[in-house]
Design a protein around this motif. Sequence first.
Motif, PDB file in Angstrom:
ATOM      1  N   UNK A 141       0.853  -1.184   0.000  1.00 14.39           N
ATOM      2  CA  UNK A 141       0.000   0.000   0.000  1.00 14.39           C
ATOM      3  C   UNK A 141       0.892   1.237   0.000  1.00 14.39           C
ATOM      4  N   UNK A 142       0.313   2.380  -0.413  1.00 14.72           N
ATOM      5  CA  UNK A 142       1.046   3.640  -0.434  1.00 14.72           C
ATOM      6  C   UNK A 142       0.080   4.797  -0.452  1.00 14.72           C
ATOM      7  N   UNK A 143       0.615   6.040  -0.346  1.00 18.33           N
ATOM      8  CA  UNK A 143      -0.242   7.218  -0.324  1.00 18.33           C
ATOM      9  C   UNK A 143       0.547   8.431  -0.762  1.00 18.33           C
ATOM     10  N   UNK A 144      -0.199   9.503  -1.086  1.00 19.63           N
ATOM     11  CA  UNK A 144       0.444  10.741  -1.506  1.00 19.63           C
ATOM     12  C   UNK A 144       0.784  11.577  -0.276  1.00 19.63           C
ATOM     13  N   UNK A 145       1.619  12.632  -0.427  1.00 20.08           N
ATOM     14  CA  UNK A 145       2.034  13.422   0.738  1.00 20.08           C
ATOM     15  C   UNK A 145       0.904  14.168   1.427  1.00 20.08           C
TER      16      UNK A 145
ATOM     17  N   UNK B  15       2.254  11.141  -8.150  1.00 25.11           N
ATOM     18  CA  UNK B  15       1.232  12.033  -7.594  1.00 25.11           C
ATOM     19  C   UNK B  15       1.576  13.467  -7.983  1.00 25.11           C
ATOM     20  N   UNK B  16       0.650  14.131  -8.682  1.00 25.53           N
ATOM     21  CA  UNK B  16       0.839  15.500  -9.143  1.00 25.53           C
ATOM     22  C   UNK B  16      -0.296  16.375  -8.630  1.00 25.53           C
ATOM     23  N   UNK B  17      -0.019  17.681  -8.536  1.00 23.22           N
ATOM     24  CA  UNK B  17      -1.013  18.637  -8.048  1.00 23.22           C
ATOM     25  C   UNK B  17      -1.694  19.340  -9.210  1.00 23.22           C
TER      26      UNK B  17
END
Length: 735
Positions: free
Chosen positions: A70-74, A139-141
Amino acid sequence: MENRTKIRGVSGRARTLDWLGRHLISLGGIGIIAAVLGIFVFILSEVWPLFQSPGLKIEGQHKIDGQFAIGLDPYYQIAYASHASGLDLIELSDGQVLRRERPAALQGRQVTTAVGLLPKDLVVLGTNDGRVLLARIRFELDYTSGQRQVVANFSADELLEIDPVGEPLLRVAYQETGEGSSAVAAITETGRVVVLLREQQQGLRGPGEIVAERYELSAEFTGEATQILVDSQVRQLLVSTDRGEVYEWRLKGVDFKPALVGRVEVSPDKVTAMVYLLGEVSIVVGDIGGQVSTWFKVEEDGERTYRKVHTFAGQSAAIANITVSNRDKQFITADEEGNLALHHMTSERTLMGPTIEGAVRALVFGPKADGFLSLGEDGYLRKYTLDNPHPEISFGILFGKIWYEGYKGEEFVWQSTGGTDEFESKISLIPLIFGTAKGTFYSMIFAVPLAVMAAIFTAEFARPKVRNLVKPTIEVMASLPSVILGFLAGLWLAPLLESHIAGTLLLIPIVSVVIIGGGWIWQIAPKSLKGDGANTGGIYLVGGVTLIGLGLAYWLGPAFERFVFDGNFLDWLRNDTESGYDQRNSLVVGFAMGFAVIPLIFTISEDALSSVPSHLRSGSLALGATAWQTAIRVVLPMALPGIFSATMIGLGRAIGETMIVLMATGNTPIMDWNIFNGMRTISANIAVELPEAPHQSTLYRVLFLSGFLLFIATFFINSLAEVVRQRLREKYNRL
């Protein structure tokens, strides 16, 4: 009648002024006490958060289909979870699946294991036919809607065949470098360890083809492989076994083949979890008995081998998962019964977290180290918030010996900052406390004898004309700014002492001998030769003899250096004693800070000696005692409380001195009483590091803690001095 009215009016005004004065003085005293207490409370408020317990709680949970990594964005908005069919992107706020990624390369295959590399936005998926799929999630904003939105872009780069036999993979590890090198290692269903090394060749016109080699390492170790690691530089491969051993290979050894370096026993039981900590110097090992420890390499007998350095509170079941922070040396462990624990390697602090039902399949630390995710065997993805701003702080860190990465053993070290987050902060206060004591000691042994003896001479032996000259002159010394004294000590006195070190070492014996010899000659000299010199020019004679002694010491210095130290004292010091010589050292600080302390001690001591009643001197002299006997045996004991107070005030000035120590030493936080080495004091350390310390950071608060210790030390010394002074006064007042 008018005269009586005036007298009464004057008396009324006097009473009014007296009442007003008493209350103003009382108000001023209360204000000073309030100000001191306010400073105390402010410093304590900045220090207290260092020792507060961290906060850890579950913020939310959602049922998902994840099984592996599993992982996640900041920003804690989007998470991903891998499972047998591919990977899902999940909205963390409500647990809804945003997208289901099913790469074409996985058609006809199943994912059997996975590992996420958050810093590289990489997910490595191992399959049931011995292949590895490299997938990237960036992951981009996006601000097109006027608000911050996190967008996850998924791409499946390539499918690598790591096991030609085609066995399902149970564990997989992958790393790549910016130069085109990569390594993927895996443990197969039957316990075989296979490695695929790839390197991009350099052609004449740029990057060339990729050369790949496969190796099987199963024959090079005993037992069943349980965990596997590859470092980020693709230089090291670690494999743990069910026998509690860790084997190390150097990748790209002879003929670019993995070369077995050695093995180390890390546990008496089966190793069930193993990861690198930030910086990849240390590894965290968890075993089937729930024990957790960290290891890093230490040089022994010319070889570097892994040693256990830190041991942590054990858990009730086998360690199933470990995740590490990408900000510091924190890591989280989870056992097969669902118990979570938060650890910090350096401080060895452990916080037992909440318990969930069943084992934890996967863990991931948040990129900002302010939370983490866990995936339980029950299928729930749980989000945790963590409030632990100072995990590296403990009483052991601040006041005990710690074994840091790269060191041969436990040491007291102050080295607050480094080049990267991988740096292990070393914030022991012991070197600063030691440096403060060292600087104070050398300055006091220089200042106290000179100041007290000068006070005795001025109060008891000097004629009024000489006293009126000496006392104001010494008191003017107190007006010299510390920065000027530090400037002169660092830029003028330090080079001068280094070039005339032998003569400086001869000062005490030669000047003492010359003064004593001059006094003896004066005693035996005929009265006709002495004349009225003792009454009119004694101070000038003593000064002249002292100057002769100084000149003689520095004149004999080179000859003494040639005869005793073979011509060069500094070379002898470096080569024969291996201690070295720092130009800005404790000797320089002793002279400079002693010069600053002398006026305080002299003035108060001289006042105390002069305050002794004259009838005591007269009585002593009348009984036949000499002036010297009277001064030492009668006057000095009566003035001892005042002299003691003067010494304590000078000690407080020396402890808190900043600019002289800052400019006259190398500010090296070492623990060595060698007078030719420098040191770093608490006050100088605050002046150097506080401007660069981020507000409310660990370093910021530790600097306030050191100031708090300095505050407590001076308060204790002054209180003790007052108690001793009062007892001495009571003792000698009875005489």
